[in-house]
Design a protein around this motif. Sequence first.
Motif, PDB file in Angstrom:
ATOM      1  N   GLU A   1     -10.238  -5.605   1.619  1.00 19.19           N
ATOM      2  CA  GLU A   1     -11.936  -6.489   1.025  1.00 19.19           C
ATOM      3  C   GLU A   1     -11.354  -7.552  -0.308  1.00 19.19           C
ATOM      4  OE1 GLU A   1     -14.741  -3.932  -1.413  1.00 19.19           O
ATOM      5  OE2 GLU A   1     -14.161  -2.629   0.701  1.00 19.19           O
ATOM      6  N   GLN A   2     -10.408  -6.923  -1.425  1.00 23.26           N
ATOM      7  CA  GLN A   2     -10.177  -7.927  -2.241  1.00 23.26           C
ATOM      8  C   GLN A   2      -9.634  -9.182  -1.704  1.00 23.26           C
ATOM      9  OE1 GLN A   2     -11.504  -7.891  -5.162  1.00 23.26           O
ATOM     10  NE2 GLN A   2     -10.505  -9.622  -5.970  1.00 23.26           N
TER      11      GLN A   2
ATOM     12  N   GLU B   1      -8.791  -1.441   1.233  1.00 25.00           N
ATOM     13  CA  GLU B   1      -9.278  -2.407  -0.403  1.00 25.00           C
ATOM     14  C   GLU B   1      -8.542  -3.306  -0.643  1.00 25.00           C
ATOM     15  OE1 GLU B   1      -8.854  -0.181  -5.332  1.00 25.00           O
ATOM     16  OE2 GLU B   1      -8.041   0.923  -3.097  1.00 25.00           O
TER      17      GLU B   1
ATOM     18  N   SER C   1       1.057  -1.571  -0.053  1.00 25.39           N
ATOM     19  CA  SER C   1       0.019   0.001   0.089  1.00 25.39           C
ATOM     20  C   SER C   1       0.673   1.267   0.260  1.00 25.39           C
ATOM     21  CB  SER C   1      -0.961   0.144   1.131  1.00 25.39           C
ATOM     22  OG  SER C   1      -0.388   0.411   2.497  1.00 25.39           O
TER      23      SER C   1
ATOM     24  N   LEU D   1      -5.472  -2.098  -7.918  1.00 29.57           N
ATOM     25  CA  LEU D   1      -5.648  -3.535  -6.931  1.00 29.57           C
ATOM     26  C   LEU D   1      -5.709  -4.510  -7.570  1.00 29.57           C
ATOM     27  CD1 LEU D   1      -7.102  -4.586  -4.363  1.00 29.57           C
ATOM     28  CD2 LEU D   1      -9.352  -4.066  -5.908  1.00 29.57           C
TER      29      LEU D   1
END
Length: 176
Positions: free
Chosen positions: A122-123, A119, A56, A64
């Motif tokens: 979540e993925q 992010e 990140s 992503l």
Amino acid sequence: QLQELLGEDYHVANFGSSGACVNPGGDQPYTSREIYQASLDYDADIIVFMLGTNDSKPENWNDLDAFMKDYMALLGSYLENGKNPKVYIGVCAEVYYTEENDPSTGIAGYDIQPAIVDEIAEQLVLMPASNVYPFSVIDIHELTEAHPEWFEADGVHPNADGAKAIAEAVADAIQN
């Protein structure tokens, strides 16, 4: 801690590498470290694969899709040549801003971007459902999201209580 929780029926080896990222073009790619080859040579029956926080950082982050491509390539290296370990995706822990970080910059300790970590998390939670490999998810992100007290003053690295909570979650997933 994980070895103690799992007991003598398991042999736990730690191939973590502080600061490492998935991105092979990043500032500290895991694949460029000696410990990577050692982790491949170990030929584990069970793998807890927990990477992504360092990806990140602005210098490591593309998007992503690129992250997931690199992530799957790295994970796939443990599943080559007939290897068939049980794989647990350890979703990256929450990252907290500290008094030394200005949340308006989007940058926390060590140049980590908490919104990008969210992010990624979540993925990763969704990934096994859309993948051909049999994965189980250990959602460390969810486990740690309401526990800033489980982190060092930097807001990134778990302290003893955080490490214990994470080890307990991993042990529970493996044993149950």
